[in-house]
Motif scaffolding. Structure first.
Motif, PDB file in Angstrom:
ATOM      1  N   VAL A 189     -20.289  40.030 -18.717  1.00 53.74           N
ATOM      2  CA  VAL A 189     -19.380  38.975 -18.272  1.00 53.74           C
ATOM      3  C   VAL A 189     -19.194  38.981 -16.758  1.00 53.74           C
ATOM      4  O   VAL A 189     -18.977  37.910 -16.151  1.00 53.74           O
ATOM      5  N   ARG A 190     -19.244  40.124 -16.104  1.00 54.06           N
ATOM      6  CA  ARG A 190     -19.107  40.150 -14.642  1.00 54.06           C
ATOM      7  C   ARG A 190     -20.267  39.435 -13.967  1.00 54.06           C
ATOM      8  O   ARG A 190     -20.082  38.717 -12.982  1.00 54.06           O
ATOM      9  N   VAL A 191     -21.461  39.636 -14.494  1.00 55.53           N
ATOM     10  CA  VAL A 191     -22.635  38.949 -13.943  1.00 55.53           C
ATOM     11  C   VAL A 191     -22.515  37.453 -14.189  1.00 55.53           C
ATOM     12  O   VAL A 191     -22.814  36.631 -13.308  1.00 55.53           O
ATOM     13  N   LEU A 192     -22.070  37.077 -15.381  1.00 52.55           N
ATOM     14  CA  LEU A 192     -21.872  35.663 -15.690  1.00 52.55           C
ATOM     15  C   LEU A 192     -20.843  35.037 -14.757  1.00 52.55           C
ATOM     16  O   LEU A 192     -21.047  33.928 -14.238  1.00 52.55           O
ATOM     17  N   GLY A 193     -19.724  35.720 -14.528  1.00 52.47           N
ATOM     18  CA  GLY A 193     -18.670  35.185 -13.678  1.00 52.47           C
ATOM     19  C   GLY A 193     -19.124  34.973 -12.245  1.00 52.47           C
ATOM     20  O   GLY A 193     -18.794  33.955 -11.622  1.00 52.47           O
ATOM     21  N   ALA A 194     -19.893  35.921 -11.698  1.00 53.00           N
ATOM     22  CA  ALA A 194     -20.353  35.803 -10.317  1.00 53.00           C
ATOM     23  C   ALA A 194     -21.324  34.631 -10.149  1.00 53.00           C
ATOM     24  O   ALA A 194     -21.230  33.856  -9.192  1.00 53.00           O
ATOM     25  N   LEU A 195     -22.260  34.485 -11.072  1.00 52.70           N
ATOM     26  CA  LEU A 195     -23.223  33.391 -10.969  1.00 52.70           C
ATOM     27  C   LEU A 195     -22.545  32.046 -11.213  1.00 52.70           C
ATOM     28  O   LEU A 195     -22.838  31.055 -10.529  1.00 52.70           O
ATOM     29  N   PHE A 196     -21.631  31.993 -12.175  1.00 49.13           N
ATOM     30  CA  PHE A 196     -20.904  30.756 -12.451  1.00 49.13           C
ATOM     31  C   PHE A 196     -20.121  30.299 -11.224  1.00 49.13           C
ATOM     32  O   PHE A 196     -20.136  29.108 -10.868  1.00 49.13           O
ATOM     33  N   ARG A 197     -19.461  31.212 -10.556  1.00 53.10           N
ATOM     34  CA  ARG A 197     -18.714  30.872  -9.335  1.00 53.10           C
ATOM     35  C   ARG A 197     -19.637  30.278  -8.271  1.00 53.10           C
ATOM     36  O   ARG A 197     -19.324  29.243  -7.669  1.00 53.10           O
ATOM     37  N   ARG A 198     -20.778  30.909  -8.051  1.00 55.29           N
ATOM     38  CA  ARG A 198     -21.697  30.415  -7.027  1.00 55.29           C
ATOM     39  C   ARG A 198     -22.260  29.048  -7.379  1.00 55.29           C
ATOM     40  O   ARG A 198     -22.269  28.128  -6.551  1.00 55.29           O
ATOM     41  N   LEU A 199     -22.722  28.884  -8.621  1.00 52.39           N
ATOM     42  CA  LEU A 199     -23.324  27.611  -9.015  1.00 52.39           C
ATOM     43  C   LEU A 199     -22.309  26.475  -8.979  1.00 52.39           C
ATOM     44  O   LEU A 199     -22.607  25.364  -8.527  1.00 52.39           O
ATOM     45  N   PHE A 200     -21.096  26.749  -9.451  1.00 47.38           N
ATOM     46  CA  PHE A 200     -20.101  25.692  -9.485  1.00 47.38           C
ATOM     47  C   PHE A 200     -19.689  25.275  -8.078  1.00 47.38           C
ATOM     48  O   PHE A 200     -19.599  24.070  -7.774  1.00 47.38           O
ATOM     49  N   LEU A 201     -19.418  26.237  -7.204  1.00 47.69           N
ATOM     50  CA  LEU A 201     -18.982  25.895  -5.856  1.00 47.69           C
ATOM     51  C   LEU A 201     -20.092  25.209  -5.064  1.00 47.69           C
ATOM     52  O   LEU A 201     -19.816  24.292  -4.277  1.00 47.69           O
ATOM     53  N   GLU A 202     -21.332  25.619  -5.266  1.00 52.41           N
ATOM     54  CA  GLU A 202     -22.435  24.916  -4.617  1.00 52.41           C
ATOM     55  C   GLU A 202     -22.503  23.469  -5.082  1.00 52.41           C
ATOM     56  O   GLU A 202     -22.696  22.551  -4.279  1.00 52.41           O
ATOM     57  N   GLY A 203     -22.344  23.262  -6.377  1.00 60.03           N
ATOM     58  CA  GLY A 203     -22.367  21.910  -6.914  1.00 60.03           C
ATOM     59  C   GLY A 203     -21.193  21.085  -6.440  1.00 60.03           C
ATOM     60  O   GLY A 203     -21.328  19.882  -6.171  1.00 60.03           O
ATOM     61  N   LEU A 204     -20.009  21.711  -6.302  1.00 55.25           N
ATOM     62  CA  LEU A 204     -18.821  20.987  -5.867  1.00 55.25           C
ATOM     63  C   LEU A 204     -18.963  20.535  -4.413  1.00 55.25           C
ATOM     64  O   LEU A 204     -18.608  19.396  -4.065  1.00 55.25           O
ATOM     65  N   VAL A 205     -19.482  21.411  -3.559  1.00 51.67           N
ATOM     66  CA  VAL A 205     -19.714  21.041  -2.161  1.00 51.67           C
ATOM     67  C   VAL A 205     -20.755  19.930  -2.073  1.00 51.67           C
ATOM     68  O   VAL A 205     -20.619  18.997  -1.268  1.00 51.67           O
ATOM     69  N   ALA A 206     -21.780  19.985  -2.917  1.00 50.54           N
ATOM     70  CA  ALA A 206     -22.795  18.930  -2.919  1.00 50.54           C
ATOM     71  C   ALA A 206     -22.201  17.586  -3.324  1.00 50.54           C
ATOM     72  O   ALA A 206     -22.555  16.539  -2.757  1.00 50.54           O
ATOM     73  N   LEU A 207     -21.291  17.593  -4.300  1.00 49.21           N
ATOM     74  CA  LEU A 207     -20.624  16.351  -4.693  1.00 49.21           C
ATOM     75  C   LEU A 207     -19.789  15.785  -3.551  1.00 49.21           C
ATOM     76  O   LEU A 207     -19.753  14.571  -3.319  1.00 49.21           O
ATOM     77  N   HIS A 208     -19.128  16.668  -2.818  1.00 48.66           N
ATOM     78  CA  HIS A 208     -18.311  16.221  -1.692  1.00 48.66           C
ATOM     79  C   HIS A 208     -19.194  15.605  -0.600  1.00 48.66           C
ATOM     80  O   HIS A 208     -18.867  14.540  -0.044  1.00 48.66           O
ATOM     81  N   ARG A 209     -20.303  16.246  -0.277  1.00 43.75           N
ATOM     82  CA  ARG A 209     -21.199  15.724   0.756  1.00 43.75           C
ATOM     83  C   ARG A 209     -21.800  14.387   0.357  1.00 43.75           C
ATOM     84  O   ARG A 209     -22.057  13.537   1.215  1.00 43.75           O
ATOM     85  N   ALA A 210     -22.021  14.205  -0.945  1.00 47.18           N
ATOM     86  CA  ALA A 210     -22.604  12.954  -1.424  1.00 47.18           C
ATOM     87  C   ALA A 210     -21.559  11.845  -1.556  1.00 47.18           C
ATOM     88  O   ALA A 210     -21.908  10.721  -1.941  1.00 47.18           O
ATOM     89  N   GLY A 211     -20.304  12.142  -1.249  1.00 45.84           N
ATOM     90  CA  GLY A 211     -19.253  11.138  -1.332  1.00 45.84           C
ATOM     91  C   GLY A 211     -18.863  10.786  -2.750  1.00 45.84           C
ATOM     92  O   GLY A 211     -18.341   9.688  -2.992  1.00 45.84           O
ATOM     93  N   LYS A 212     -19.062  11.701  -3.697  1.00 52.99           N
ATOM     94  CA  LYS A 212     -18.755  11.427  -5.096  1.00 52.99           C
ATOM     95  C   LYS A 212     -17.392  11.953  -5.528  1.00 52.99           C
ATOM     96  O   LYS A 212     -17.053  11.888  -6.701  1.00 52.99           O
ATOM     97  N   LEU A 213     -16.621  12.495  -4.574  1.00 56.38           N
ATOM     98  CA  LEU A 213     -15.280  12.980  -4.871  1.00 56.38           C
ATOM     99  C   LEU A 213     -14.261  12.119  -4.131  1.00 56.38           C
ATOM    100  O   LEU A 213     -14.476  11.769  -2.968  1.00 56.38           O
ATOM    101  N   THR A 214     -13.174  11.796  -4.800  1.00 55.37           N
ATOM    102  CA  THR A 214     -12.084  11.047  -4.177  1.00 55.37           C
ATOM    103  C   THR A 214     -10.812  11.879  -4.245  1.00 55.37           C
ATOM    104  O   THR A 214     -10.602  12.654  -5.194  1.00 55.37           O
ATOM    105  N   PHE A 215      -9.950  11.702  -3.229  1.00 54.86           N
ATOM    106  CA  PHE A 215      -8.713  12.475  -3.159  1.00 54.86           C
ATOM    107  C   PHE A 215      -7.558  11.554  -2.790  1.00 54.86           C
ATOM    108  O   PHE A 215      -7.719  10.629  -1.982  1.00 54.86           O
ATOM    109  N   TYR A 216      -6.415  11.819  -3.381  1.00 58.58           N
ATOM    110  CA  TYR A 216      -5.226  11.025  -3.088  1.00 58.58           C
ATOM    111  C   TYR A 216      -3.993  11.902  -3.275  1.00 58.58           C
ATOM    112  O   TYR A 216      -4.075  13.022  -3.813  1.00 58.58           O
ATOM    113  N   GLY A 217      -2.858  11.400  -2.813  1.00 59.39           N
ATOM    114  CA  GLY A 217      -1.621  12.160  -2.948  1.00 59.39           C
ATOM    115  C   GLY A 217      -1.661  13.448  -2.162  1.00 59.39           C
ATOM    116  O   GLY A 217      -2.133  13.488  -1.014  1.00 59.39           O
ATOM    117  N   PRO A 218      -1.218  14.548  -2.758  1.00 59.64           N
ATOM    118  CA  PRO A 218      -1.163  15.827  -2.039  1.00 59.64           C
ATOM    119  C   PRO A 218      -2.533  16.403  -1.690  1.00 59.64           C
ATOM    120  O   PRO A 218      -2.611  17.340  -0.892  1.00 59.64           O
TER     121      PRO A 218
END
Length: 384
Positions: A189-218
């Motif tokens: 599970v530790r190996v799974l958690g480390a890879l999951f964190r990296r893959l998800f955050l890389e994907g999240l930053v890519a979505l932000h750069r592509a303009g696919k995330l919107t933010f409002y309010g706080p």
């Protein structure tokens, strides 16, 4: 005299109109449709049909269901139909339950970008499982799994996570052998958690750069790229916990367990214990406690209760149940039958060499119990 059970629909019918009026212009179309469907489910508004008994000839009128996937009344029948279709996919091996959860800092971003971030949660968690399982240092096999998205905690707060049901093994890289996992261990599970964190955050930053995330309010300030990266900095240093449960006692138990997850909604009517027209009381679990202290009741204002329920309305067309690996594809049924033969034939099933010294015969013997599932008797009622 026993009081009749309280239905979620009762709360929506009683307090729904006032809730909509007080939030006019702030509820999206999907939320309005869910409220309307639950309020009108199995009422004359949706029409009805006549059912007759084949034995005694008695007739009765039954009102139609809304069939909305957020309605607790409709999901019981939908779960039974779905399980009957998936029963043919069960393998005579142990099944593991694995859970991938998003930290709170990312969950807030997910709420404002449900379709994009929930889809990323699926992709990152599944890639984590398949990549680590394919690594020869771990299982060294191509696995299959069923993933189900849940977005709630016991108190109906926003808590996005993915439940996975994973067979204990997979197909060898050359496609000719079944490789079994250890009887009580699938992947670290530790190996799974480390890879999951990296893959998800890389994907999240890519979505932000592509303009696919919107933010409002706080979260409006996160629209700036540098600010968004700084927001994620503490999450990168945090340990992302992946939770796994030991295998089920037998493959048939997977069906009963899976039915409680695949078509579950934010709250079922049986958890609601009281409604006085102003407040709603329902049972919750406090996972920070143990034993009897874990189970308690929570009372919310009706407005807050409905608000929390609507937090979990999914985007239109979003698939919350997904299959991967050898559990999908145009030749899935033939592939499953072939896997059964590989698992059952001596010499074709093998296990990883572990420090326990268990042989492939001993490992496969742990999953030897395979009984035919007993279906509950069908009702005598038929539609006329």
């Amino acid at each position: 005299m026993v009081a009749p059970p309280i239905e979620l629909a009762d709360i929506f019918r009683d307090h729904g109109p006032a809730y909509r009026a007080s939030r006019a212009g702030h509820l999206c179309l999907a939320e309005l449709k869910v409220m309307s469907a639950i309020e009108h489910c199995r009422t004359a508004t949706l029409g009805g049909h006549v059912e007759g008994c084949d034995e005694c000839g008695h007739l009765r009128v039954a009102y139609n269901s809304c069939r909305n996937r957020h309605c607790p009344r409709c999901q019981g029948a939908a779960a039974r139909d779905w399980l009957n279709d998936r029963e043919a996919d069960l393998l005579p091996v142990g099944y593991f339950h694995v859970v991938f959860t998003l930290p709170a800092e990312v969950a807030a971003v997910a709420f404002q970008n449900k379709a994009a971030v929930y889809d990323l949660l699926f992709r990152a968690s599944v890639e984590t499982m398949t990549r680590i399982a394919a690594d020869p240092k771990h299982l060294g096999a191509r696995i299959g799994l069923t993933a189900v998205l849940h977005t709630w905690g016991s108190a109906m707060t926003h808590h996005p996570h993915v439940h996975m049901i994973v067979p204990g093994g997979g197909l060898s890289p050359d496609g000719v052998r079944w490789i079994s996992s250890r009887p009580a261990f699938l992947l670290p599970v530790r190996v799974l958690g480390a890879l999951f964190r990296r893959l998800f955050l890389e994907g999240l930053v890519a979505l932000h750069r592509a303009g696919k995330l919107t933010f409002y309010g706080p979260l409006a300030h996160l629209a700036d790229a540098k600010t968004f990266v700084r927001h994620l900095a503490p999450v990168r240093r945090k340990r992302w916990v992946v939770y796994t449960k030991p295998p089920f006692a037998e493959p048939q138990a997977v069906l009963a367990y899976l039915s409680r997850y695949t078509h579950r909604v934010a709250i079922s009517s049986r958890r609601i214990t009281a409604f006085d027209g102003r407040t709603v009381t329902f049972r919750v679990k406090d996972y920070r406690q143990d034993g009897a202290a874990r189970h308690r009741t929570l009372t919310l204002e009706a407005d807050e209760f409905i608000r929390r329920f609507l937090l979990h309305v999914l985007p239109r067309g979003f698939h919350r149940i997904r299959h991967y690996g050898f559990l999908t594809g145009p030749n899935r049924k033939a592939g499953i039958e072939r896997l059964r033969r590989l698992i059952g034939e001596p010499g074709t099933a093998m296990s990883r060499e572990h420090s326990t010294g268990a042989t492939s015969t001993e490992t496969s013997g742990c999953w030897s119990r395979w009984m035919q599932r007993r279906h509950p008797p069908r009702s005598c009622w038929r539609r006329s």
